[in-house]
Enzyme design. Structure first.
Site, mmCIF file in Angstrom:
data_model
loop_
_atom_site.group_PDB
_atom_site.id
_atom_site.type_symbol
_atom_site.label_atom_id
_atom_site.label_comp_id
_atom_site.label_asym_id
_atom_site.label_seq_id
_atom_site.Cartn_x
_atom_site.Cartn_y
_atom_site.Cartn_z
ATOM 1 N N SER A 54 0.833 -1.201 0.000
ATOM 2 C CA SER A 54 0.000 0.000 0.000
ATOM 3 C C SER A 54 0.875 1.261 0.000
ATOM 4 C CB SER A 54 -0.970 -0.027 1.181
ATOM 5 O OG SER A 54 -1.936 0.986 1.071
ATOM 6 N N HIS A 70 -8.503 0.978 -0.700
ATOM 7 C CA HIS A 70 -8.325 0.001 -1.783
ATOM 8 C C HIS A 70 -9.665 -0.542 -2.284
ATOM 9 C CE1 HIS A 70 -4.018 0.228 -1.460
ATOM 10 N NE2 HIS A 70 -4.140 0.096 -0.141
#
Length: 308
Positions: A91, A197
Site C-alpha cells: 500500500s 483500496h
C-alpha cells in the site's frame, strides 16, 4: 549469492517512539526525519519519537510518519552498505519502495504521501466505509462472496488464507457473517478510518493525481515489483500505478511469489512492525524474512545476512 528484497510496510504498522534509537545512532537516518518534516509540513521527529498512539492513528499523519520511519531505516541500512536486489511495498509502503529504488526522491515521496494521507482521510470522512480481515478461507471463496454482496471488494491479498475486504459498512458486515458461515476461522473488523483500496475512495485518487503528475520518476535502479500488477514496472508506469493503487487491491501474495520466482531468498522488512515478515513466511516457508525496526535489529542484520 542470495538475492535480497527490501519490503516496506503500509498503514497500521506504526508504533510510538518508532525510529528514535536508529536516528540518534545514525546521522543519515536523523536527516531523513528533518528533510521529511520540511517536505510534509509535519514535525515528524516529534510525532515518531514522542507522539502518542492516538496522534499517529489519524490517516493523514500516520502515512507520512511511517514512510519517514521506513526511509530513515533505509538510510541507516545504506550507511552500513546493505542494498536490495529488489524492492516491494504494501500500500503506502510503495512510496518508500520507489525511493529505495531510486525512482523517487525522498522529499517528493514524503510530500506525495502527505497529500495521499490528506486525500484518503477526506474521502473517508465524506464516504465512510470499513475493512475486515477474512482468515482461513481460500482466495476464490472470498472473491465469490464479494461478487455476490453489493458494496464490498477484495482489498489486500496478504497471504494464503488471509484476505482483507473493503467497502460499505453493512456490506462488510454481511461479508464477515457469510465468510464465517463458509468456514472462515475468523472475520475481524480492522481499526481503519475508511474503505481503502476500493472504489469508495476513488475521489482520493482524483485529488492525488495532479500532485503525482508533477513528479518526475527515474528508472528504478533496484527493480520495483508493483503490488497492483505483481510485475516489475518501469519509470513511465509508476505515476499511473500510484494513482491506481488507491482503489486497486494490494496483491502482496502475488508480488512475493514473483520475487521468489526471480530468485529472492531473503526478505528484509524495513520500517515499523513485523507484519510483512510474518506474511512472507506464510507465503513460502522456505523464505527467510527479517524485520529491521530498531537499532538492535540493524546491528544484527549483517550477521543475519551472512547466514542466509
Amino acid at each position: 549469492m542470495t538475492k535480497i528484497a527490501f519490503c516496506f510496510p503500509g498503514q497500521g504498522s506504526f508504533e510510538p517512539g518508532m525510529g528514535r534509537d536508529i536516528a540518534e545512532a545514525v546521522p543519515q537516518a536523523m536527516e531523513v526525519f528533518e528533510r521529511g518534516s520540511e517536505a510534509s509540513g509535519l514535525d515528524l521527529k516529534r510525532l515518531c519519537f514522542e507522539g502518542a498512539a492516538h496522534e499517529l492513528y489519524d490517516t493523514e499523519v500516520q502515512q507520512p510518519a511511517l514512510v519517514a520511519m521506513s526511509l530513515a531505516v533505509l538510510a541507516a541500512l545504506r550507511a552500513r552498505g546493505v542494498e536490495p536486489d529488489y524492492v516491494v511495498g504494501h500500500s503506502v509502503g510503495e512510496y518508500t519502495a520507489l525511493a529505495a529504488a531510486g525512482a523517487l526522491e525522498v522529499d517528493d515521496a514524503l510530500e506525495l504521501v502527505r497529500e495521499r494521507g490528506l486525500a484518503t482521510a477526506e474521502v473517508a470522512r465524506l464516504n465512510p466505509g470499513s475493512m475486515a480481515a477474512i482468515l482461513g478461507l481460500e482466495d476464490e471463496v472470498v472473491e465469490q462472496l464479494c461478487r455476490r454482496i453489493v458494496g464490498v471488494w477484495p482489498a489486500n491479498y496478504n497471504c494464503p488464507g488471509q484476505i482483507v475486504v473493503s467497502g460499505e459498512d453493512e456490506a462488510v458486515d454481511e461479508c464477515c457473517a457469510q465468510a464465517e458461515d463458509a468456514g472462515a476461522k475468523r472475520a475481524v473488523k480492522l481499526r481503519v478510518s475508511g474503505a481503502f483500496h476500493s472504489p469508495l475512495v476513488a475521489r482520493a485518487a482524483e485529488r492525488l493525481k495532479p500532485a503525482i503528475d508533477r513528479v518526475r520518476f527515474s528508472e528504478p535502479v533496484a527493480p520495483f515489483i508493483s503490488t497492483v500488477t505483481a510485475k516489475m514496472e518501469p519509470a513511465q508506469r509508476l505515476g499511473t500505478l500510484l494513482v491506481d493503487q488507491l482503489t486497486a487491491p494490494v496483491k502482496f501474495t502475488h508480488a512475493t511469489r514473483e520475487l521468489i520466482d526471480r530468485g529472492v531468498k531473503t526478505f528484509v522488512e524495513v520500517g515499523p512492525g513485523d507484519v510483512l515478515s510474518g506474511l512472507v513466511r506464510r507465503i513460502d516457508r522456505s523464505a527467510k524474512a527479517v524485520s529491521v525496526n530498531n537499532l538492535a535489529a540493524l546491528d544484527k542484520l549483517k550477521e543475519t545476512l551472512s547466514r542466509a
